[in-house]
Design a protein around this motif. Structure first.
Motif, mmCIF file in Angstrom:
data_model
loop_
_atom_site.group_PDB
_atom_site.id
_atom_site.type_symbol
_atom_site.label_atom_id
_atom_site.label_comp_id
_atom_site.label_asym_id
_atom_site.label_seq_id
_atom_site.Cartn_x
_atom_site.Cartn_y
_atom_site.Cartn_z
ATOM 1 N N LEU A 1 47.735 42.918 36.267
ATOM 2 C CA LEU A 1 47.154 41.720 35.656
ATOM 3 C C LEU A 1 46.542 40.815 36.720
ATOM 4 N N ILE A 2 47.217 40.752 37.872
ATOM 5 C CA ILE A 2 46.695 39.932 38.965
ATOM 6 C C ILE A 2 45.438 40.562 39.571
ATOM 7 N N LEU A 3 45.450 41.892 39.688
ATOM 8 C CA LEU A 3 44.260 42.565 40.225
ATOM 9 C C LEU A 3 43.080 42.381 39.278
ATOM 10 N N ASN B 1 42.786 38.713 42.087
ATOM 11 C CA ASN B 1 43.674 38.188 43.127
ATOM 12 C C ASN B 1 44.652 39.275 43.531
ATOM 13 N N LEU B 2 45.622 38.928 44.344
ATOM 14 C CA LEU B 2 46.710 39.858 44.589
ATOM 15 C C LEU B 2 47.995 39.072 44.751
ATOM 16 N N ASP B 3 49.107 39.750 44.483
ATOM 17 C CA ASP B 3 50.407 39.082 44.526
ATOM 18 C C ASP B 3 51.392 39.963 45.265
ATOM 19 N N ALA C 1 42.812 49.773 37.887
ATOM 20 C CA ALA C 1 42.504 48.444 38.412
ATOM 21 C C ALA C 1 41.721 48.595 39.711
ATOM 22 N N SER C 2 40.998 47.538 40.073
ATOM 23 C CA SER C 2 40.219 47.591 41.302
ATOM 24 C C SER C 2 40.502 46.336 42.105
ATOM 25 N N LEU C 3 40.446 46.452 43.433
ATOM 26 C CA LEU C 3 40.721 45.270 44.249
ATOM 27 C C LEU C 3 39.656 44.210 44.050
ATOM 28 N N GLU C 4 38.490 44.614 43.490
ATOM 29 C CA GLU C 4 37.423 43.628 43.277
ATOM 30 C C GLU C 4 37.607 42.843 41.986
ATOM 31 N N GLY C 5 38.548 43.274 41.152
ATOM 32 C CA GLY C 5 38.809 42.521 39.934
ATOM 33 C C GLY C 5 37.985 42.982 38.744
ATOM 34 N N GLY C 6 38.435 42.547 37.553
ATOM 35 C CA GLY C 6 37.669 42.828 36.344
ATOM 36 C C GLY C 6 37.838 44.216 35.770
ATOM 37 N N LYS C 7 38.630 45.054 36.427
ATOM 38 C CA LYS C 7 38.754 46.433 35.996
ATOM 39 C C LYS C 7 40.196 46.751 35.599
#
Lengths: 546, 340
Positions: B59-61, B65-67, B260-266
């Motif tokens: 969910l954070i990715l 962001n990252l947690d 998920a992707s580190l760039e977000g939105g995925k």
């Protein structure tokens, strides 16, 4: 035919001396006197043969031919989206063509890498100057090849040489200033000086450089170009301004819809003839937009009233009234404050003073979400960064502003969503494999149609459209302008900006001219005159405001 | 769009489950005792804690962001709750309120992270790194021993059974995943959430309250880490100070495997569930095959690497398929003549 054997420029020291009027080596300077002849010297410096470039979804260039002679100033002109930037990318080695070949000084190349370009002494001054903001002017000038003493940078020497170069180029810039302290205009000139005197390029590509130059810097720019030409350098000048081309170029190549239309000598050519070539028979199509939609001077219903909008350094005491069904064009050069003004009306950026009335009610707009609630929607100038959500599908992008219309108790109704999406895809003519395709994979024009479709689906009172036709092909532009006129303006008031005047002249009912953050002139549709509006944009026409 | 293309796209979009199926069938043949009902339940049960962290991290990715602090929240939330219930205020809180306090602690830490990251613009890596170290340090300081026994109700989620057959943990995981999947896919909140992750600037300009979305993301991930803490505490019947150590990196791996992707939105929760289960299956099969415990970790890493390469391939194939379809459409359009 052999080029006169004068190669490279004299040593920096001599340049400096020469500039100051000291003749250090008289023979050398006399020798290059005859080179003042401005005729092209017969041999091609650069040739493109049948160059084609295909991007996913669009053909940017189609069998383009170009021949630039040694020692000439060659103009490349075309409208926004004609394919100029792709062409520049290819000749400067930043974009690989899909097919076709290039010949540089007699050598055949399938394509050119950045390294090749450097070796062949091809330099480019890009549209958006890339100056490192934390480095001094001198460092920026010698970037990558600092003067050295042993392993260390020779700072005094670097500053001295930088001063010499800037003086020679006629630039009044402190070499110890930081890159960020320079205006865009100064940055452009700095990069030009770098290309001319540091890299000593033989082919200099200038990509829309004059567009962001201030009035004074423009003179320096043309003087500098003249000098380079006398030195026998080959210059390729890309522009969408006919004046610039006619002022300095020997020959000009017109690009339209990704094809090279014609290469002609500039002598004896006038603005009208050149404009006709640039526009082609597109004029008819463009005028259809107006013809098809008789202007309805909105009777009374005011949707937006802007009063006393001010932000220090950006815009000052802006006031205008927008009626329902009306399209107002904001004309102004880059840096005239148009983007900042629209963004502050939309609540994205702050302002120092000013009030807003929406549909007769005074209100505050402190954030984009508040603006949306009040019925103001903003189309960002930077489509990729602020408009499109590239990773989401076309469908998800299209409905993002109208979620409440397609949902019940915040649950999305897929049937309503699908019907809205297909309605928008049809209305705006979006070419996509499926609505599930990632929006980022569409062509530029289709991306823009998605963003415009998205904001229109929401049905706001006021559209603020910041350069809706930027960087898209002609067909897409035509379709978007038509939609703005027929669909968007039917239910709301529209404020629109554009990098060129063409689009504004086509769709607007009224044009307000911004110059240095102030509205300096206002034109009703009946009094539209490209020349006068253009002069007003340059600040040469004022006091038109009643 | 042809039916073939539709099926191809469907398979590509759910590639993680194709991988899970292939891995399962492969092991069913090769690994002894793998494809038995007991072992399957065993795999799911053992993946349950990781599943919660994977979803939290996912969910954070998605929001871009990252947690890093999730594994410390996992230990801190039940740790502080049990100290409260056993040592500081004995007898005040019943087991049910303890469950709520645990969740509340997780959510509050997430809220704190979210506010600092979205409103004060602290870098998410640095913010959650400091929380990772600080919370773990506090746990080590305050819970120097295991706290046990735990009240039965408190431990139910981790060790209870439903209908005497299915561990409550597995059921909880599925319910939570399906719930999140539904929220993200079918609600207006979900759309705004995905959009914020895909392009925060554009989402802000288009009128979404993006900083609220980011805060919500961190609250949810803190909450999920606390659930993972409940599961972990329940399973071992105690709270100790090393729970969750080293799990956050695998949580990243699982979320990225799940799309998920580190760039977000995925990414989607259902995909992430696949990622978590694949992780669980890998370690289970390696154990059953008798691979040395010391080697399991490295092998896991290698398989994750392989899966990520396959994922890159998936993205490439997907965009090619769609590009071809678009060219076909363009050609059709031109065939029809002027489309305007």
């Amino acid at each position: 035919m052999e080029m006169p054997s004068w190669s490279g420029s004299p040593g920096i020291e001599e340049e400096r001396a020469a500039k100051m009027g000291v003749k250090m080596n008289a023979a050398k300077w006399v020798e290059h006197e005859p080179l003042q002849v401005v005729q092209p010297r017969g041999e091609a410096a650069l040739q493109l043969k049948n160059i084609t470039k295909i991007y996913p979804g669009t053909v940017a260039l189609q069998k383009v031919n170009l021949e630039v002679m040694q020692g000439e100033v060659h103009g490349i002109i075309g409208k926004n989206g004609a394919g100029k930037s792709t062409l520049v990318g290819i000749i400067s080695g930043m974009v690989a063509p899909s097919s076709g070949e290039m010949v540089i000084k007699g050598r055949n190349l399938a394509h050119l890498s950045r390294l090749d370009a450097k070796r062949e002494k091809i330099a480019i001054v890009p549209q958006e100057p890339q100056v490192i903001s934390d480095f001094t002017v001198a460092e920026n000038l010698f970037l990558g090849d600092y003067p050295r003493r042993g392993p260390c940078v020779d700072w005094p020497e670097m500053f001295r040489r930088a001063e010499g170069i800037l003086r020679r180029a006629g630039l009044n810039i402190n070499v110890r200033a930081k890159g960020e302290d320079l205006s865009i205009s100064e940055q452009q000139l700095l990069l030009l000086a770098k290309a001319c005197y540091v890299e000593q390029a033989e082919i200099i590509i200038l990509d829309e450089v004059s567009a962001s130059l201030s009035h004074d810097d423009e003179d320096i720019f043309f003087t500098l170009l003249g000098e380079q030409k006398r030195m026998g350098k080959t210059i390729i000048l890309i522009s969408h301004r006919t004046d610039d081309i006619l002022r300095v170029c020997d020959r000009v190549t017109v690009i339209r819809d990704g094809r090279s239309i014609k290469t002609i000598p500039c002598e004896g050519l006038d603005r009208q003839q050149l404009s006709a070539l640039i526009v082609g028979d597109d004029v008819g199509g463009a005028q259809r937009i107006i013809a098809g939609s008789p202007r309805s001077k909105a009777e009374g219903e005011v949707v937006l009233k802007v009063e006393g909008f001010t932000r220090a350094g950006c815009f000052e005491n802006i006031r205008f009234v927008l009626n329902k069904g009306e399209i107002i064009g904001l004309a102004g050069l880059r840096g005239s404050g148009r983007t900042e003004l629209l963004k502050s009306i939309a609540g994205i950026e702050s302002r120092d003073a000013g009030t807003l009335e929406i549909a007769g009610r005074r209100c505050t707009v402190a954030s984009p979400s508040q603006a949306l609630e009040r019925g103001i929607v903003y189309l960002p100038e930077d489509r990729e960064k602020e408009g499109l959500i590239a990773g989401l599908s076309v469908r998800e992008n299209l409905v993002l502003n109208s979620l409440s219309q397609i949902s019940k108790v915040s649950l999305i109704d897929r049937k309503m969503e699908d019907s809205l999406v297909s309605k928008l895809i049809e209305a705006f003519g979006i070419v996509t494999a499926t609505p599930e395709q990632e929006a980022g994979q569409l062509s530029g024009g289709n991306k823009q149609k998605v963003v415009v479709g998205r904001i229109s689906a929401f049905g706001p009172l006021v559209y603020l459209l910041d350069e809706p036709t930027r960087g898209i092909d002609i067909a897409a532009k035509d379709s978007i302008l038509r939609n703005i006129r027929d669909r968007l303006a039917a239910q709301a008031g529209v404020v629109i900006t554009s990098p060129g005047l063409d689009d504004l002249l086509l769709v607007c009912d009224r044009i307000l001219v911004l110059f240095k953050g102030r509205i300096v002139a206002e034109f009703e549709r009946a009094e539209f005159n490209e020349g006068r509006i253009f002069m007003a944009m340059q600040g040469e026409l004022g006091n038109q405001i009643k | 769009m042809s039916k073939k293309l539709k099926i191809e796209l469907f398979l590509l979009d759910n590639l993680i489950w194709v991988l899970v199926a292939i891995f399962f069938l492969f092991n069913a043949v090769v690994t002894p005792n793998f494809a038995t009902a007991r072992n399957i339940i065993n795999i799911l049960y053992h993946s349950s804690i990781m599943s919660m962290l994977v979803l939290g991290e996912g969910l954070i990715l998605i929001i871009g962001n990252l947690d890093l602090s999730l594994e410390s929240i996992l230990a801190f939330a039940p740790g502080i709750t049990m100290l409260l219930a056993v040592k500081w205020l004995p007898g005040v809180f019943g087991p049910v309120s303890c469950i709520f306090i645990t969740l509340l602690v997780g959510a509050l830490i997430g809220l704190f992270n979210g506010i600092l990251i979205s409103r004060v613009q602290v870098n998410p890596f640095l913010q959650t790194l400091s929380m990772l170290i600080m919370l773990r340090g506090l746990v080590l300081f305050m819970v120097p021993f295991s706290i046990f026994p735990l009240p039965e109700t408190y431990a139910y989620l981790g060790q209870g059974w439903v209908f005497d057959r299915i561990p409550a943990a597995i059921l909880a995981v599925f319910v939570i995943y399906i719930g999140f999947h539904f929220v993200l896919q079918y609600t207006t909140f979900g759309r705004k959430y995905m959009a914020t992750g895909g392009n925060p600037k554009a989402s802000f300009v288009s009128g979404i309250n993006t900083s609220r979305m980011i805060i919500i993301a961190f609250v949810l991930s803190g909450l999920l880490a606390a659930v993972a803490g409940l599961l972990a505490a329940g399973r071992q019947g105690s709270v100790n100070n090393s729970m969750g150590t080293g799990m956050v990196m695998l949580a990243f791996a699982g979320a990225i495997l799940g799309g998920a992707s580190l760039e977000g939105g995925k990414g989607t929760p259902v995909g992430m569930l696949g990622g978590a289960i694949l992780l669980g299956m890998i370690s289970n099969s390696l154990t059953l095959l008798g691979v040395q415990a010391t080697l399991v970790y490295a092998t896991q890493g290698a398989l994750i690497f392989l899966a990520i390469i396959i994922d890159r391939l998936r993205i490439y194939i997907r965009s090619r398929l769609l590009h071809q379809e678009q060219l076909r459409k363009l050609a059709l359009e031109q065939g029809k003549g002027d489309s305007f």
